[in-house]
Design a protein around this motif. Structure first.
Motif, PDB file in Angstrom:
ATOM      1  N   ALA A  44       0.823  -1.213   0.000  1.00 47.54           N
ATOM      2  CA  ALA A  44       0.000   0.000   0.000  1.00 47.54           C
ATOM      3  C   ALA A  44       0.853   1.257   0.000  1.00 47.54           C
ATOM      4  CB  ALA A  44      -0.928  -0.017   1.209  1.00 47.54           C
ATOM      5  N   ALA A  45       2.007   1.184   0.636  1.00 47.22           N
ATOM      6  CA  ALA A  45       2.861   2.365   0.716  1.00 47.22           C
ATOM      7  C   ALA A  45       3.391   2.790  -0.647  1.00 47.22           C
ATOM      8  CB  ALA A  45       4.033   2.095   1.657  1.00 47.22           C
ATOM      9  N   GLN A  46       3.379   1.860  -1.603  1.00 43.27           N
ATOM     10  CA  GLN A  46       3.920   2.173  -2.917  1.00 43.27           C
ATOM     11  C   GLN A  46       2.853   2.681  -3.886  1.00 43.27           C
ATOM     12  OE1 GLN A  46       5.640  -1.901  -3.143  1.00 43.27           O
ATOM     13  NE2 GLN A  46       7.451  -0.855  -3.893  1.00 43.27           N
ATOM     14  N   ASP A  63      -4.741  -0.564 -12.070  1.00 48.41           N
ATOM     15  CA  ASP A  63      -5.720   0.502 -12.064  1.00 48.41           C
ATOM     16  C   ASP A  63      -6.105   0.825 -10.625  1.00 48.41           C
ATOM     17  OD1 ASP A  63      -8.108   2.034 -12.328  1.00 48.41           O
ATOM     18  OD2 ASP A  63      -8.369   1.211 -14.337  1.00 48.41           O
ATOM     19  N   ALA A  64      -6.234   2.105 -10.319  1.00 48.31           N
ATOM     20  CA  ALA A  64      -6.655   2.511  -8.975  1.00 48.31           C
ATOM     21  C   ALA A  64      -8.024   1.962  -8.641  1.00 48.31           C
ATOM     22  CB  ALA A  64      -6.654   4.030  -8.864  1.00 48.31           C
ATOM     23  N   ALA A  65      -8.841   1.701  -9.660  1.00 44.56           N
ATOM     24  CA  ALA A  65     -10.149   1.096  -9.414  1.00 44.56           C
ATOM     25  C   ALA A  65     -10.012  -0.271  -8.774  1.00 44.56           C
ATOM     26  CB  ALA A  65     -10.924   0.979 -10.726  1.00 44.56           C
ATOM     27  N   GLN A  66      -8.996  -1.025  -9.163  1.00 48.24           N
ATOM     28  CA  GLN A  66      -8.756  -2.324  -8.558  1.00 48.24           C
ATOM     29  C   GLN A  66      -8.216  -2.175  -7.142  1.00 48.24           C
ATOM     30  OE1 GLN A  66      -6.176  -3.495 -11.868  1.00 48.24           O
ATOM     31  NE2 GLN A  66      -7.560  -5.212 -12.281  1.00 48.24           N
ATOM     32  N   ARG A  67      -7.388  -1.175  -6.937  1.00 57.77           N
ATOM     33  CA  ARG A  67      -6.785  -0.961  -5.625  1.00 57.77           C
ATOM     34  C   ARG A  67      -7.820  -0.583  -4.561  1.00 57.77           C
ATOM     35  NH1 ARG A  67      -1.356  -0.486  -6.024  1.00 57.77           N
ATOM     36  NH2 ARG A  67      -0.474  -0.215  -8.108  1.00 57.77           N
ATOM     37  N   LEU A 138      -6.714   1.476   3.950  1.00 56.59           N
ATOM     38  CA  LEU A 138      -7.085   0.925   2.650  1.00 56.59           C
ATOM     39  C   LEU A 138      -6.091   1.404   1.604  1.00 56.59           C
ATOM     40  CD1 LEU A 138     -10.895   1.619   3.049  1.00 56.59           C
ATOM     41  CD2 LEU A 138      -9.805  -0.636   3.103  1.00 56.59           C
ATOM     42  N   PRO A 139      -5.828   0.600   0.563  1.00 59.12           N
ATOM     43  CA  PRO A 139      -4.743   0.928  -0.380  1.00 59.12           C
ATOM     44  C   PRO A 139      -4.934   2.208  -1.167  1.00 59.12           C
ATOM     45  CG  PRO A 139      -5.357  -1.381  -0.548  1.00 59.12           C
ATOM     46  CD  PRO A 139      -6.391  -0.731   0.313  1.00 59.12           C
TER      47      PRO A 139
END
Length: 249
Positions: A44-46, A63-67, A138-139
């Motif tokens: 998550a930090a990356q 994709d940020a949508a997946q994250r 959360l990521p």
């Protein structure tokens, strides 16, 4: 369309939306789903922020949508059900009311298979919406669109159908209709993006990755129903809109 005719036409919707709580949060599963592989996913930090041009794609190809998608397992007094959700900020996620109601425990996991501890859940009285506060971060979180989409606009749904693998499906907004379950809510969006049991609470995104609605139902023809982002924004801005979620004891 006369009211009586509308009710008959929407009866299959109500039945299946009552199933989308079966679809989204009330489908019993024989065993816990396997975690998503973690070997190719950064921590998550990356996770970088959205690009300056508004794109939600990350340089590493995820994709940020997946994250920001979250799988929810509702351990109730009568059994197990599953649903989906998405991060609103680092410690808050959005889902459906029926996904988190009547639980003894909520188990959350992220796109990379990481477990996230839930702290408290609150449900809305007006729409099929809920927010869950998390202990762990959360990521990633998406951007909420400023306005509802128009008919014909593309839509992407990101969630965990059947409580299993993270899935991305595409479609278009095909119209709007008075909410068949909560008439006092007003208009909701209808799309042809495929959803399945376990998809309830999934984010529906526009072409730029912004949230334009929250999946909460489907009908007999396979059309999916969304609480529009305008309603989500209004309720998030109302301190009285949410109350502690009911538990099973």
């Amino acid at each position: 369309m006369r009211t009586a005719h509308r009710r008959r036409a929407l009866a299959p919707v109500a039945a299946l939306v009552a199933v989308l709580p079966v679809v989204g949060g009330c489908a019993a599963l024989p065993e816990p789903p396997a975690p998503v592989p973690t070997s190719v996913v950064p921590t998550a930090a990356q996770v970088p922020p959205p690009a300056a041009d508004g794109s939600q794609l990350s340089p590493d190809g995820f994709d940020a949508a997946q994250r920001m998608a979250v799988r929810i397992r509702n351990i109730g007094c009568g059994g197990l059900s599953t649903g989906s959700g998405f991060a609103l900020d680092e410690h808050t996620l959005v889902t459906n009311r029926h996904v988190v109601a009547d639980s003894a425990e909520l188990q959350l996991s992220t796109y990379d298979g990481r477990d996230v501890a839930a702290e408290a859940a609150s449900t809305a009285g007006l729409a099929d919406l809920a927010v869950v506060r998390t202990v762990d971060a959360l990521p990633a979180a998406p951007v909420l669109a400023e306005a509802d989409p128009q008919v014909g606009d593309p839509v992407t749904v990101v969630g965990y159908p059947l409580g299993r693998q993270l899935t991305v499906t595409d479609g278009r907004v095909v119209g709007e209709v008075t909410d068949p379950l909560h008439a006092n809510l007003g208009q909701v969006l209808v799309t042809d993006a495929p959803v399945e049991p376990g998809s309830s609470g999934s984010a529906a995104l526009d072409a730029d990755g912004r949230v334009i609605g929250v999946v909460y139902a489907k009908n007999a023809e396979g059309m999916s129903f969304l609480v529009p982002v305008s309603t989500l924004r209004a309720m998030l801005g109302d301190d009285t809109a949410f109350a502690p979620a009911p538990t099973c004891g």
